[in-house]
Write a protein that holds these residues in place. Sequence first.
Motif, mmCIF file in Angstrom:
data_model
loop_
_atom_site.group_PDB
_atom_site.id
_atom_site.type_symbol
_atom_site.label_atom_id
_atom_site.label_comp_id
_atom_site.label_asym_id
_atom_site.label_seq_id
_atom_site.Cartn_x
_atom_site.Cartn_y
_atom_site.Cartn_z
ATOM 1 N N HIS A 158 0.982 -1.677 0.039
ATOM 2 C CA HIS A 158 0.043 0.319 0.345
ATOM 3 C C HIS A 158 0.829 1.002 0.006
ATOM 4 C CE1 HIS A 158 -3.191 2.908 1.450
ATOM 5 N NE2 HIS A 158 -3.706 2.333 0.894
ATOM 6 N N PRO A 159 0.737 2.108 -0.958
ATOM 7 C CA PRO A 159 1.602 3.700 -0.911
ATOM 8 C C PRO A 159 1.509 3.800 0.675
ATOM 9 C CG PRO A 159 -0.122 3.609 -2.220
ATOM 10 C CD PRO A 159 0.103 2.149 -1.163
ATOM 11 N N ALA A 160 0.895 4.256 1.466
ATOM 12 C CA ALA A 160 0.894 4.519 2.684
ATOM 13 C C ALA A 160 2.134 3.881 3.708
ATOM 14 C CB ALA A 160 -0.038 4.962 3.538
ATOM 15 N N VAL A 161 2.636 2.422 3.087
ATOM 16 C CA VAL A 161 2.918 1.664 3.887
ATOM 17 C C VAL A 161 4.277 2.049 3.247
ATOM 18 C CG1 VAL A 161 3.893 -0.851 4.581
ATOM 19 C CG2 VAL A 161 0.906 0.062 5.093
ATOM 20 N N VAL A 162 4.107 1.929 1.582
ATOM 21 C CA VAL A 162 5.464 1.584 1.258
ATOM 22 C C VAL A 162 6.361 3.650 1.346
ATOM 23 C CG1 VAL A 162 6.450 2.412 -0.905
ATOM 24 C CG2 VAL A 162 4.814 0.977 -0.675
ATOM 25 N N HIS A 163 5.273 4.105 1.646
ATOM 26 C CA HIS A 163 5.794 5.657 2.575
ATOM 27 C C HIS A 163 6.480 5.966 3.719
ATOM 28 C CE1 HIS A 163 5.706 9.792 4.238
ATOM 29 N NE2 HIS A 163 5.644 9.897 3.531
ATOM 30 N N ALA A 164 6.149 4.685 4.028
ATOM 31 C CA ALA A 164 7.062 4.559 5.118
ATOM 32 C C ALA A 164 7.547 3.820 5.410
ATOM 33 C CB ALA A 164 5.452 4.052 6.907
ATOM 34 N N MET A 165 7.812 3.083 5.056
ATOM 35 C CA MET A 165 8.735 1.558 4.801
ATOM 36 C C MET A 165 10.277 2.917 4.874
ATOM 37 S SD MET A 165 9.103 -0.281 6.215
ATOM 38 C CE MET A 165 10.267 -0.833 6.568
ATOM 39 N N GLN A 166 10.021 3.885 3.065
ATOM 40 C CA GLN A 166 11.077 5.004 3.234
ATOM 41 C C GLN A 166 11.711 5.848 3.623
ATOM 42 O OE1 GLN A 166 8.736 6.246 -0.536
ATOM 43 N NE2 GLN A 166 9.432 4.759 -1.722
ATOM 44 N N VAL A 167 10.321 6.071 4.958
ATOM 45 C CA VAL A 167 11.015 7.486 5.497
ATOM 46 C C VAL A 167 11.893 6.719 6.825
ATOM 47 C CG1 VAL A 167 9.997 8.283 7.562
ATOM 48 C CG2 VAL A 167 8.843 8.833 5.261
ATOM 49 N N ALA A 168 11.706 5.523 6.954
ATOM 50 C CA ALA A 168 12.307 4.543 8.211
ATOM 51 C C ALA A 168 13.467 4.481 7.332
ATOM 52 C CB ALA A 168 11.518 3.517 8.324
ATOM 53 N N ALA A 169 13.933 4.062 6.264
ATOM 54 C CA ALA A 169 15.117 4.501 5.654
ATOM 55 C C ALA A 169 15.434 6.104 4.851
ATOM 56 C CB ALA A 169 14.898 3.659 3.442
#
Length: 303
Positions: A200-211
């Motif tokens: 999901h785009p929101a989860v992908v975004h959150a993982m990108q923030v973590a990285a």
Amino acid sequence: WGMDVDLDSVIARRKGLHVGLAREPAVVKSISEQLAHLSSAKMELTENIDWGRVSIRGTSTALEKKYYRLTSPPAAETVRPLSVLRAAFAHVLAAFERGSSYDFVCDQLKAIRQDMTVQRIIEPFTVEVYETHARLALRCDDMDEYNQCQTQLRQLQAAGLEIAAAEFFAYKILYYVLFNNTQAIAQTLREDDSCAVQRHPAVVHAMQVAAAVATNNYVRYFELLRDAPNLGACIMSRVTGRVRDAALEVVLAAYRPTVAVAAVARLLGFEAIDDAVAYLVSQGAAFVDGGFEKLDVPQSLAN
């Protein structure tokens, strides 16, 4: 919300909140502090009461009820049945729109949640209340209350109810980013390996923030902050301060002998020069010729 409420404008009007880049509470540094914070997601009811053995059917018709932590099963006349709870929920949201404070609304929502718990009401309305309260808590910077709602939503999902899974999964990852808890992020991904959720785009975004945070990629972080879906920016705003502080060190190390304040503002994710100047002053930055157009890099580093 289930009703036409412009929550963002109401919150800004009532509390002057700025869910942006300027608010940065103290970062929790130790594991013990992290655990203490996470443990604040307490049950709303005294743990030594076995609610599975208590049968209460409320008879109260009150739309407003102050929340109290229970030490014994409540009397039926103090508990509201589902039909009244639905009306109370709408009443509380309308009160907030009219100008009631977040503290009042939070207290009323906790009382609604408690009345549902003691009557073992587990249905889509239960999810609606917890999701609404969680989102409101995020917008009003109440991370403890948000975390309580997030915990209960996971239990409701485990009981078979449908929740906004991807949205709250993303919030959970960002919450762990706030505490630099990469181990918890990895565990969360293992526990819920649903492709539909993790893609999901929101989860992908959150993982990108973590990285971005893990690699100190501040340029990417501020891009992600500007494009945060749902209420992700509310959690990210608590991370922004430490990302910005680390970015400033990198920027100052890269420029000699001066650098334009406008360039620094852009690199540090500020939209307004005045906000950037205020931040730089708070960090002891030195400016050229007493103005606010250029930074004296050597002197700023010395300060």
